[in-house]
Design a protein around this motif. Structure first.
Motif, short mmCIF file in Angstrom:
data_model
loop_
_atom_site.label_atom_id
_atom_site.label_comp_id
_atom_site.label_asym_id
_atom_site.label_seq_id
_atom_site.Cartn_x
_atom_site.Cartn_y
_atom_site.Cartn_z
N GLN A 92 0.83 -1.21 0.00
CA GLN A 92 0.00 0.00 0.00
C GLN A 92 0.87 1.27 0.00
O GLN A 92 0.49 2.28 -0.57
CB GLN A 92 -0.93 0.00 1.22
N VAL A 93 2.03 1.19 0.66
CA VAL A 93 2.95 2.32 0.77
C VAL A 93 4.32 1.84 0.29
O VAL A 93 5.16 1.43 1.10
CB VAL A 93 3.02 2.85 2.22
N PRO A 94 4.58 1.87 -1.02
CA PRO A 94 5.82 1.27 -1.56
C PRO A 94 7.11 1.82 -0.96
O PRO A 94 8.08 1.08 -0.80
CB PRO A 94 5.74 1.58 -3.06
N ASP A 95 7.15 3.10 -0.61
CA ASP A 95 8.37 3.68 -0.06
C ASP A 95 8.33 3.76 1.47
O ASP A 95 8.97 4.61 2.08
CB ASP A 95 8.63 5.06 -0.66
N LEU A 96 7.64 2.83 2.07
CA LEU A 96 7.44 2.82 3.53
C LEU A 96 8.75 2.96 4.30
O LEU A 96 8.86 3.79 5.20
CB LEU A 96 6.71 1.53 3.94
N LYS A 97 9.73 2.16 3.97
CA LYS A 97 10.98 2.17 4.74
C LYS A 97 11.66 3.54 4.73
O LYS A 97 12.30 3.91 5.71
CB LYS A 97 11.94 1.09 4.24
N ASP A 98 11.49 4.29 3.65
CA ASP A 98 12.08 5.63 3.58
C ASP A 98 11.32 6.63 4.44
O ASP A 98 11.84 7.69 4.77
CB ASP A 98 12.08 6.13 2.13
N ARG A 99 10.09 6.30 4.80
CA ARG A 99 9.23 7.22 5.55
C ARG A 99 9.29 7.02 7.06
O ARG A 99 8.92 7.91 7.81
CB ARG A 99 7.77 7.04 5.11
N VAL A 100 9.72 5.87 7.52
CA VAL A 100 9.65 5.55 8.95
C VAL A 100 10.59 6.44 9.76
O VAL A 100 11.77 6.56 9.46
CB VAL A 100 9.99 4.05 9.18
N VAL A 101 10.03 7.04 10.80
CA VAL A 101 10.78 7.89 11.72
C VAL A 101 11.01 7.16 13.04
O VAL A 101 12.07 7.25 13.63
CB VAL A 101 10.03 9.23 11.96
N LEU A 102 10.01 6.43 13.48
CA LEU A 102 10.10 5.64 14.72
C LEU A 102 9.53 4.26 14.44
O LEU A 102 8.43 4.14 13.91
CB LEU A 102 9.30 6.31 15.85
N GLU A 103 10.28 3.24 14.81
CA GLU A 103 9.86 1.85 14.56
C GLU A 103 9.92 1.09 15.88
O GLU A 103 10.94 1.10 16.55
CB GLU A 103 10.81 1.23 13.55
N LEU A 104 8.81 0.46 16.23
CA LEU A 104 8.76 -0.40 17.41
C LEU A 104 8.24 -1.75 16.95
O LEU A 104 7.14 -1.84 16.41
CB LEU A 104 7.82 0.19 18.47
N VAL A 105 9.01 -2.79 17.16
CA VAL A 105 8.62 -4.13 16.72
C VAL A 105 8.36 -4.98 17.95
O VAL A 105 9.22 -5.09 18.83
CB VAL A 105 9.73 -4.78 15.85
N GLY A 106 7.18 -5.57 18.00
CA GLY A 106 6.83 -6.47 19.10
C GLY A 106 6.69 -7.89 18.62
O GLY A 106 6.36 -8.13 17.45
N THR A 107 6.95 -8.82 19.50
CA THR A 107 6.81 -10.24 19.21
C THR A 107 5.88 -10.83 20.27
O THR A 107 5.53 -10.15 21.24
CB THR A 107 8.17 -10.95 19.28
N PRO A 108 5.51 -12.08 20.14
CA PRO A 108 4.73 -12.69 21.22
C PRO A 108 5.43 -12.59 22.59
O PRO A 108 4.77 -12.42 23.62
CB PRO A 108 4.57 -14.14 20.77
N LEU A 109 6.75 -12.64 22.62
CA LEU A 109 7.47 -12.48 23.90
C LEU A 109 7.33 -11.06 24.42
O LEU A 109 7.21 -10.85 25.64
CB LEU A 109 8.95 -12.85 23.73
N THR A 110 7.34 -10.09 23.53
CA THR A 110 7.13 -8.69 23.93
C THR A 110 5.75 -8.54 24.55
O THR A 110 5.58 -7.89 25.58
CB THR A 110 7.25 -7.76 22.70
N HIS A 111 4.75 -9.12 23.91
CA HIS A 111 3.37 -9.01 24.40
C HIS A 111 3.23 -9.67 25.76
O HIS A 111 2.53 -9.15 26.63
CB HIS A 111 2.39 -9.63 23.40
N ARG A 112 3.88 -10.79 25.94
CA ARG A 112 3.81 -11.46 27.24
C ARG A 112 4.45 -10.59 28.32
O ARG A 112 3.90 -10.42 29.41
CB ARG A 112 4.49 -12.82 27.19
N ARG A 113 5.59 -10.00 28.01
CA ARG A 113 6.33 -9.22 29.00
C ARG A 113 5.65 -7.89 29.31
O ARG A 113 5.46 -7.55 30.48
CB ARG A 113 7.75 -8.97 28.52
N PHE A 114 5.29 -7.13 28.29
CA PHE A 114 4.76 -5.79 28.52
C PHE A 114 3.25 -5.74 28.72
O PHE A 114 2.75 -4.88 29.44
CB PHE A 114 5.15 -4.85 27.37
N LEU A 115 2.52 -6.62 28.07
CA LEU A 115 1.06 -6.62 28.16
C LEU A 115 0.52 -7.68 29.12
O LEU A 115 -0.68 -7.76 29.34
CB LEU A 115 0.45 -6.83 26.77
#
Length: 153
Positions: A92-115
């Protein structure tokens, strides 16, 4: 720059990307995307958007449960998950990577720990065509909210 400021037919505030319609629950098949700043511009600084992409309960916990978040294996798997999400949103946004200013990536382990989510669960999961559980309760004026109620996230 270049993205609509608000929800429109060409660029909706929410959309899904499915690689294979024959098995919607297959791992790494579906990505749901939300751009809440299109509905409420206060959710991102002027000229920017907030975008949230996630797999809808299709990331098997067993693939993550044994990993140490500091290990190279975990970091590699997290990077693969991130690239899967980027590939989907980039449709949907072909140049997405060029636009990102802040990136936060969560995984199932992240969800378990923080949520504090058991087995890294995230969001509402129901199988169609069953009715989605709502937000109402038997108590007048008392409603449930959060990622485990409809409409969910």
């Amino acid at each position: 720059d270049g993205l609509p400021k608000s929800h429109c037919k060409e660029f909706p505030a929410q959309w899904g990307v499915f690689n294979d319609w024959s098995d919607l629950e297959a791992p790494r098949n579906a990505v749901l995307v939300s751009c809440p700043s299109m509905l409420d511009p206060n959710l991102a600084p002027p000229g920017y958007h907030a975008l949230h992409a996630y797999t809808p309960a299709t990331e098997p916990w067993e693939d993550w449960a044994h990993l140490d978040e500091k290990s190279e294996e975990y970091k590699k798997k997290k990077e693969e998950a991130k690239e899967f999400l980027y590939a989907a949103v980039s449709k949907q946004v072909p140049d997405l990577k060029d636009r990102v200013v802040l990136e936060l990536v969560g995984t199932p382990l992240t969800h378990r720990r923080f949520l504090r989510k058991p087995s890294g669960t995230y969001g509402l999961r129901v199988k169609a065509p069953e009715m989605l559980p709502g937000h109402k309760t038997p108590l007048e004026g008392f409603h449930m909210c959060g990622d485990s109620t409809a409409p969910g996230i």
